[in-house]
Design a protein around this motif. Structure first.
Motif, mmCIF file in Angstrom:
data_model
loop_
_atom_site.group_PDB
_atom_site.id
_atom_site.type_symbol
_atom_site.label_atom_id
_atom_site.label_comp_id
_atom_site.label_asym_id
_atom_site.label_seq_id
_atom_site.Cartn_x
_atom_site.Cartn_y
_atom_site.Cartn_z
ATOM 1 N N GLU A 1 0.838 -1.207 0.000
ATOM 2 C CA GLU A 1 0.000 0.000 0.000
ATOM 3 C C GLU A 1 0.872 1.257 0.000
ATOM 4 N N LYS A 2 1.946 1.238 0.763
ATOM 5 C CA LYS A 2 2.863 2.374 0.804
ATOM 6 C C LYS A 2 3.538 2.586 -0.556
ATOM 7 N N ALA B 1 3.960 5.759 -5.594
ATOM 8 C CA ALA B 1 3.814 5.844 -7.050
ATOM 9 C C ALA B 1 2.761 6.889 -7.423
ATOM 10 N N LEU B 2 1.683 6.953 -6.654
ATOM 11 C CA LEU B 2 0.650 7.955 -6.878
ATOM 12 C C LEU B 2 1.207 9.361 -6.683
ATOM 13 N N VAL C 1 4.324 10.351 -6.930
ATOM 14 C CA VAL C 1 5.261 10.643 -8.014
ATOM 15 C C VAL C 1 4.491 11.022 -9.278
ATOM 16 N N ALA C 2 3.446 10.272 -9.604
ATOM 17 C CA ALA C 2 2.642 10.572 -10.791
ATOM 18 C C ALA C 2 1.985 11.943 -10.675
ATOM 19 N N ALA C 3 1.466 12.254 -9.497
ATOM 20 C CA ALA C 3 0.821 13.556 -9.289
ATOM 21 C C ALA C 3 1.836 14.693 -9.435
ATOM 22 N N LEU C 4 3.024 14.516 -8.913
ATOM 23 C CA LEU C 4 4.058 15.543 -9.043
ATOM 24 C C LEU C 4 4.484 15.716 -10.492
ATOM 25 N N ARG C 5 4.612 14.618 -11.222
ATOM 26 C CA ARG C 5 4.968 14.711 -12.644
ATOM 27 C C ARG C 5 3.874 15.427 -13.421
ATOM 28 N N TRP C 6 2.612 15.115 -13.111
ATOM 29 C CA TRP C 6 1.494 15.779 -13.773
ATOM 30 C C TRP C 6 1.536 17.279 -13.473
ATOM 31 N N GLN C 7 1.787 17.612 -12.205
ATOM 32 C CA GLN C 7 1.845 19.016 -11.789
ATOM 33 C C GLN C 7 2.985 19.745 -12.500
ATOM 34 N N TRP D 1 5.981 14.126 -22.084
ATOM 35 C CA TRP D 1 6.740 12.986 -21.564
ATOM 36 C C TRP D 1 6.603 12.898 -20.045
ATOM 37 N N LEU D 2 6.641 14.051 -19.385
ATOM 38 C CA LEU D 2 6.502 14.072 -17.924
ATOM 39 C C LEU D 2 5.104 13.661 -17.466
ATOM 40 N N ASP D 3 4.100 14.041 -18.215
ATOM 41 C CA ASP D 3 2.698 13.874 -17.822
ATOM 42 C C ASP D 3 2.286 12.398 -17.869
ATOM 43 N N PRO D 4 1.952 11.810 -16.721
ATOM 44 C CA PRO D 4 1.556 10.397 -16.718
ATOM 45 C C PRO D 4 0.221 10.159 -17.418
#
Length: 84
Positions: A10-11, A16-17, A19-25, A64-67
């Motif tokens: 779960e951690k 991963a969530l 990291v994906a949110a930061l990449r999207w941001q 490329w950054l945007d998941p």
């Protein structure tokens, strides 16, 4: 032990969530910056070829950054190993 394994999984999913949110941001910030840059250039003399090339390159990096887009990048996707 089993509960610890579930917790660890779960951690990992949460990390991963995040990291994906930061990449999207980051991608969104880059796109906003590029739009402002483009709007400023249009208000002046317009976008020249050098600026247009930069905007295309930078938008590709944001994609490329945007998941949510996950566009491939021929250079950044390479795993380059330096032999010792």
């Amino acid at each position: 032990m089993a509960q610890k394994a579930v917790q660890d999984a779960e951690k990992e999913k949460l990390e991963a969530l995040k990291v994906a949110a930061l990449r999207w941001q980051q991608a969104q910030v880059i796109r906003s910056y590029l739009l402002a840059m483009e709007n400023r250039a249009v208000g002046g003399f317009g976008v020249n070829e050098k600026q247009r090339a930069y905007l295309l390159w930078a938008r590709a990096k944001a994609d490329w950054l945007d998941p949510l887009v996950a566009a491939p990048d021929p250079l950044l996707d390479q795993e380059i190993r330096i032999p010792y």
